[in-house]
Write an enzyme that holds these catalytic residues in place. Structure first.
Site, PDB file in Angstrom:
ATOM      1  N   TYR A  84       0.831  -1.204   0.000  1.00 27.35           N
ATOM      2  CA  TYR A  84       0.000   0.000   0.000  1.00 27.35           C
ATOM      3  C   TYR A  84       0.867   1.256   0.000  1.00 27.35           C
ATOM      4  CZ  TYR A  84      -3.198   3.625   1.617  1.00 27.35           C
ATOM      5  OH  TYR A  84      -3.905   4.790   1.731  1.00 27.35           O
ATOM      6  N   GLU A 110       4.031   2.309  15.238  1.00 31.84           N
ATOM      7  CA  GLU A 110       4.865   2.001  14.078  1.00 31.84           C
ATOM      8  C   GLU A 110       4.017   1.687  12.850  1.00 31.84           C
ATOM      9  OE1 GLU A 110       8.176   1.401  11.709  1.00 31.84           O
ATOM     10  OE2 GLU A 110       8.037   2.362  13.661  1.00 31.84           O
ATOM     11  N   TYR A 120      -2.765  -0.697  10.078  1.00 32.33           N
ATOM     12  CA  TYR A 120      -3.231  -1.094   8.753  1.00 32.33           C
ATOM     13  C   TYR A 120      -4.550  -1.838   8.882  1.00 32.33           C
ATOM     14  CZ  TYR A 120      -3.409  -3.484   4.241  1.00 32.33           C
ATOM     15  OH  TYR A 120      -3.803  -3.952   3.010  1.00 32.33           O
ATOM     16  N   ASN A 169      -0.487  10.375   1.611  1.00 32.06           N
ATOM     17  CA  ASN A 169      -1.575   9.511   2.063  1.00 32.06           C
ATOM     18  C   ASN A 169      -2.748  10.335   2.607  1.00 32.06           C
ATOM     19  OD1 ASN A 169      -3.164   7.447   2.982  1.00 32.06           O
ATOM     20  ND2 ASN A 169      -1.515   6.377   4.051  1.00 32.06           N
ATOM     21  N   TYR A 177      -6.927  10.681  10.523  1.00 31.88           N
ATOM     22  CA  TYR A 177      -6.279  11.049  11.773  1.00 31.88           C
ATOM     23  C   TYR A 177      -6.731  12.422  12.263  1.00 31.88           C
ATOM     24  CZ  TYR A 177      -3.102   7.170  10.687  1.00 31.88           C
ATOM     25  OH  TYR A 177      -2.571   5.949  10.401  1.00 31.88           O
TER      26      TYR A 177
END
Length: 157
Positions: free
Chosen positions: A23, A83, A86, A124, A131
């Site tokens: 991705y 980290e 997904y 992204n 977010y």
């Protein structure tokens, strides 16, 4: 549903890490082996932790997070550095990503950690919007630097 990962989840986590790398358009960079992930998450001295997002209706795992502790000398307490987060494309929009972040925020609050941080690729836009909708704000006064491969070896030799 969010659950803490177990050693039996290592093949799943390995697959999801590779999907995330695809991705993010960097599949060649996902070189971690299942053995390395097992050692990092469940070895004698775990360096990281993981959660699995499971679809409530089907019981099928649809995403994951991997995180570790950082430390703020200014605040004097630990925080969490996310980290990886997904969620498989077919499960996006189902609340799994938010549930994973909510679990990490819950851990921060419960343990007195004062920061939950992560990085997101500048291109992204869907993730950035996701977010920011939860109240996260970019720290654009900082630039991430990284040493890897030959540059790391040269400096460390």
């Amino acid at each position: 549903m969010i659950r803490t990962a177990t050693p039996d989840d290592i093949p799943l986590i390995h697959t999801l890490v590779r999907e995330l790398a695809e991705y993010e358009k960097e599949p060649q960079e996902a070189r971690a082996t299942e053995a390395q992930l097992h050692e990092a998450l469940f070895g004698e001295r775990p360096a990281a932790y993981a959660h699995i997002a499971v679809d409530d209706a089907t019981g099928v795992p649809v995403g994951f997070s991997v995180w570790f502790l950082n430390f703020s000398t200014w605040r004097g307490v630990h925080g969490i550095y996310l980290e990886d987060l997904y969620v498989r494309p077919e499960a996006r929009g189902g609340g799994h990503g938010k549930a994973l972040l909510r679990e990490l925020a819950r851990i921060c609050v419960e343990r007195g950690y004062e920061r939950l941080e992560w990085s997101v690729l500048n291109w992204n836009a869907p993730s950035i919007a996701f977010y920011e909708a939860m109240g996260a704000r970019p720290q654009d006064e900082w630039t991430v630097y990284r040493l890897t491969d030959g540059a790391l070896t040269a400096l460390g030799s």
